[in-house]
Design a protein around this motif. Structure first.
Motif, PDB file in Angstrom:
ATOM      1  N   ARG A   6      -3.465  33.399 -54.151  1.00 17.60           N
ATOM      2  CA  ARG A   6      -3.721  34.781 -54.950  1.00 17.60           C
ATOM      3  C   ARG A   6      -2.970  34.949 -56.115  1.00 17.60           C
ATOM      4  NH1 ARG A   6      -5.625  39.086 -50.773  1.00 17.60           N
ATOM      5  NH2 ARG A   6      -7.796  38.615 -50.991  1.00 17.60           N
ATOM      6  N   PHE A   7      -1.667  33.954 -55.683  1.00 16.09           N
ATOM      7  CA  PHE A   7      -0.790  33.932 -56.328  1.00 16.09           C
ATOM      8  C   PHE A   7      -1.288  33.120 -57.654  1.00 16.09           C
ATOM      9  CE2 PHE A   7       2.821  35.970 -57.931  1.00 16.09           C
ATOM     10  CZ  PHE A   7       3.989  34.934 -58.154  1.00 16.09           C
ATOM     11  N   ALA A  14      -8.075  30.685 -66.464  1.00 14.24           N
ATOM     12  CA  ALA A  14      -8.115  30.332 -67.549  1.00 14.24           C
ATOM     13  C   ALA A  14      -7.588  31.945 -67.916  1.00 14.24           C
ATOM     14  CB  ALA A  14      -9.569  30.349 -68.106  1.00 14.24           C
ATOM     15  N   VAL A  15      -7.010  31.941 -69.090  1.00 13.21           N
ATOM     16  CA  VAL A  15      -5.948  33.147 -70.072  1.00 13.21           C
ATOM     17  C   VAL A  15      -7.680  34.220 -70.722  1.00 13.21           C
ATOM     18  CG1 VAL A  15      -4.636  34.192 -71.158  1.00 13.21           C
ATOM     19  CG2 VAL A  15      -3.413  32.468 -69.994  1.00 13.21           C
ATOM     20  N   VAL A  16      -7.764  34.961 -70.562  1.00 13.08           N
ATOM     21  CA  VAL A  16      -8.692  35.205 -71.339  1.00 13.08           C
ATOM     22  C   VAL A  16      -8.027  36.817 -71.923  1.00 13.08           C
ATOM     23  CG1 VAL A  16     -11.012  36.902 -71.319  1.00 13.08           C
ATOM     24  CG2 VAL A  16     -10.743  35.084 -70.085  1.00 13.08           C
ATOM     25  N   MET A  17      -7.836  36.912 -72.914  1.00 13.02           N
ATOM     26  CA  MET A  17      -7.289  37.592 -74.182  1.00 13.02           C
ATOM     27  C   MET A  17      -8.343  38.601 -74.235  1.00 13.02           C
ATOM     28  SD  MET A  17      -4.360  36.770 -73.569  1.00 13.02           S
ATOM     29  CE  MET A  17      -4.153  37.919 -75.264  1.00 13.02           C
ATOM     30  N   THR A  63      -6.994  38.018 -62.721  1.00  8.96           N
ATOM     31  CA  THR A  63      -8.225  37.217 -61.597  1.00  8.96           C
ATOM     32  C   THR A  63      -9.417  37.271 -60.854  1.00  8.96           C
ATOM     33  OG1 THR A  63      -6.176  36.797 -59.928  1.00  8.96           O
ATOM     34  CG2 THR A  63      -6.556  35.037 -61.894  1.00  8.96           C
ATOM     35  N   THR A  64     -10.033  36.831 -60.050  1.00  5.41           N
ATOM     36  CA  THR A  64     -10.980  37.523 -59.348  1.00  5.41           C
ATOM     37  C   THR A  64     -10.952  38.014 -58.147  1.00  5.41           C
ATOM     38  OG1 THR A  64     -12.645  36.566 -60.342  1.00  5.41           O
ATOM     39  CG2 THR A  64     -13.316  37.124 -57.977  1.00  5.41           C
ATOM     40  N   PHE A  65     -10.801  39.092 -57.332  1.00 10.99           N
ATOM     41  CA  PHE A  65     -10.042  39.602 -55.750  1.00 10.99           C
ATOM     42  C   PHE A  65     -11.079  39.304 -54.889  1.00 10.99           C
ATOM     43  CE2 PHE A  65      -9.364  42.994 -58.461  1.00 10.99           C
ATOM     44  CZ  PHE A  65     -10.599  43.558 -57.776  1.00 10.99           C
ATOM     45  N   ARG A  66     -10.968  39.130 -53.985  1.00 12.99           N
ATOM     46  CA  ARG A  66     -11.996  39.640 -52.733  1.00 12.99           C
ATOM     47  C   ARG A  66     -11.337  39.787 -51.212  1.00 12.99           C
ATOM     48  NH1 ARG A  66     -15.579  39.626 -55.678  1.00 12.99           N
ATOM     49  NH2 ARG A  66     -16.825  37.854 -56.782  1.00 12.99           N
ATOM     50  N   ASN A  67     -12.207  40.384 -50.669  1.00 11.82           N
ATOM     51  CA  ASN A  67     -11.904  40.721 -49.315  1.00 11.82           C
ATOM     52  C   ASN A  67     -11.757  39.892 -48.066  1.00 11.82           C
ATOM     53  OD1 ASN A  67     -11.223  43.196 -50.115  1.00 11.82           O
ATOM     54  ND2 ASN A  67     -12.606  44.159 -48.890  1.00 11.82           N
ATOM     55  N   ALA A  68     -10.511  38.912 -47.363  1.00 12.49           N
ATOM     56  CA  ALA A  68     -10.595  38.411 -46.485  1.00 12.49           C
ATOM     57  C   ALA A  68     -11.715  38.377 -45.856  1.00 12.49           C
ATOM     58  CB  ALA A  68      -9.509  38.511 -45.456  1.00 12.49           C
ATOM     59  N   ASP A  69     -12.009  37.162 -44.722  1.00 20.86           N
ATOM     60  CA  ASP A  69     -12.920  37.545 -43.720  1.00 20.86           C
ATOM     61  C   ASP A  69     -12.946  38.679 -42.443  1.00 20.86           C
ATOM     62  OD1 ASP A  69     -14.663  36.006 -45.042  1.00 20.86           O
ATOM     63  OD2 ASP A  69     -13.831  34.133 -43.483  1.00 20.86           O
ATOM     64  N   PRO A 141     -12.054  44.126 -63.844  1.00 16.27           N
ATOM     65  CA  PRO A 141     -13.773  44.687 -64.460  1.00 16.27           C
ATOM     66  C   PRO A 141     -13.919  45.041 -63.250  1.00 16.27           C
ATOM     67  CG  PRO A 141     -13.090  41.999 -65.183  1.00 16.27           C
ATOM     68  CD  PRO A 141     -12.029  42.811 -64.791  1.00 16.27           C
ATOM     69  N   GLN A 142     -13.776  44.092 -61.672  1.00 16.71           N
ATOM     70  CA  GLN A 142     -13.768  44.594 -60.389  1.00 16.71           C
ATOM     71  C   GLN A 142     -13.301  45.979 -59.665  1.00 16.71           C
ATOM     72  OE1 GLN A 142     -12.561  40.779 -58.841  1.00 16.71           O
ATOM     73  NE2 GLN A 142     -14.253  40.624 -57.768  1.00 16.71           N
TER      74      GLN A 142
END
Length: 367
Positions: A6-7, A14-17, A63-69, A141-142
């Motif tokens: 993740r880091f 990509a940097v979204v301003m 960045t997008t973040f998701r739960n581990a399994d 956003p999430q």
């Protein structure tokens, strides 16, 4: 390994301003009022346009973040209908204001990056300005979150002068009203200051066993407790007698785990307000929002490992004072005091530990 992935994603994505002009960032009254259900503390001003002093703010999108399994999902999350009352959520309360916004965004970012189950974290943002919700939503956003408007007038008449003007801001006292502001289905919350980063899985702090206590926090019993109150306080038994039968220790209110059920039952908000009224008439302390908490809870705090509040990194109240880490491991770094890492980094006069904060900074310009 999950944290590393993740880091690294933070730097490689990509940097979204997102350029957020003040002229388009106020949300309409209906949306603002839906953000909470306590009308008594949520009286919005007639004009919801952003204040003139609000600068143009630019943050990179996270960045997008998701739960581990191995993360657990409730039935509600599986159906994609997560709400604030979902029992599987970890609840975190933090303030949002223009002056400390950069710190708040970094704190949220650090929690998401280092959580095994970031999708299970729900943020409760306390604001006294009505134009910050869309900024948070655009940057994360999430993110699962809700915004609660705290009317400064609720507490303004109770605030006394302090050793530092920043400690006199009404929003500093919003933590006193969490039990009223948050939905009654929220039974526990972690309160965090805006000048910190979490470098461990926040769920470990959430799992704190409070036992019969209402709040949990790292305690520092070696600190000179008498210095937090005036000599007049200690010489007057009407006041100092409140600690009779207790062994009070200093704790920092910037990191607390709070049992809201017990708080509501005992009506601790009224206890805190009562001590603030005493302060107005008798001047029993010199600090801001901390002493009333010591008066009400010191000696009855569920102890939490010191690793969860490596505080004082802002140099306490001494400008230009760089601090070292306390001995031992750390899970949370806290720049309490007058020196904030984003200001020192921008001024090209950082303290060494400020570079532990900078990886979580989403502010739009490059360093």
């Amino acid at each position: 390994m999950l944290w590393i992935l993740r880091f690294s994603g933070f730097f490689s994505a990509a940097v979204v301003m997102i350029i957020l002009s003040p002229s388009i960032q106020s949300f309409p009254p209906a949306e603002a009022i839906r953000s909470s259900n306590l009308d008594g503390h949520l009286r919005f001003p007639v004009l919801l346009s952003p204040p003139d002093y609000l600068p143009q703010l630019s943050f990179r999108r996270s960045t997008t973040f998701r739960n581990a399994d191995e993360c657990r999902f409730s039935d509600r999350q599986t159906r994609g209908k997560t709400d604030v009352c979902d029992p599987s959520l970890v609840h975190i309360a933090i303030t949002l204001d223009v002056e400390y916004l950069r710190g708040s965004i970094a704190a949220v970012h650090s929690i998401l990056l280092n959580s095994l189950c970031p999708e299970n974290v729900f943020f409760h943002f306390l604001v006294s300005e009505t134009n910050l919700e869309s900024l948070v939503r655009s940057t994360f956003p999430q993110l699962k979150f809700k915004v609660y408007y705290f009317d400064p007038e609720i507490v303004r008449s109770l605030i006394s002068t302090s050793v530092r003007q920043a400690l006199e801001q009404p929003l500093n006292y919003a933590r006193n009203y969490l039990a009223d502001l948050l939905e009654t289905c929220v039974k526990r919350v972690i309160y965090l200051d805006s000048d910190l980063v979490v470098v461990d899985d926040i769920e470990k702090l959430w799992a704190t066993d409070l036992g019969s206590r209402t709040i949990g926090a790292p305690e520092y019993c070696h600190a000179n407790f008498t210095k937090y109150f005036t000599s007049g306080f200690w010489s007057d038994r009407r006041f100092s007698g409140t600690f009779r039968g207790r062994k009070p220790c200093y704790f920092n209110t910037g990191v607390m785990v709070i049992d809201l059920v017990k708080w509501r039952h005992a009506q601790y908000t009224k206890w805190i307000e009562r001590w603030m009224e005493v302060q107005k008439s008798d001047r029993i302390y010199d600090l801001g929002s901390l002493p009333p908490y010591l008066l009400v809870f010191a000696g009855n705090v569920a102890p939490i490992e010191h690793r969860w509040n490596q505080h004082g990194l802002g140099g306490d109240n001494v400008k230009g004072s760089c601090r070292d880490l306390h001995p031992g491991p750390y899970s949370l770094l806290h720049w309490s005091g007058s020196g904030k890492p984003w200001l020192r980094l921008d001024s090209k006069q950082p303290c060494p530990l400020d570079f532990l904060w900078s990886p979580y900074d989403l502010y739009g310009h490059s360093h």
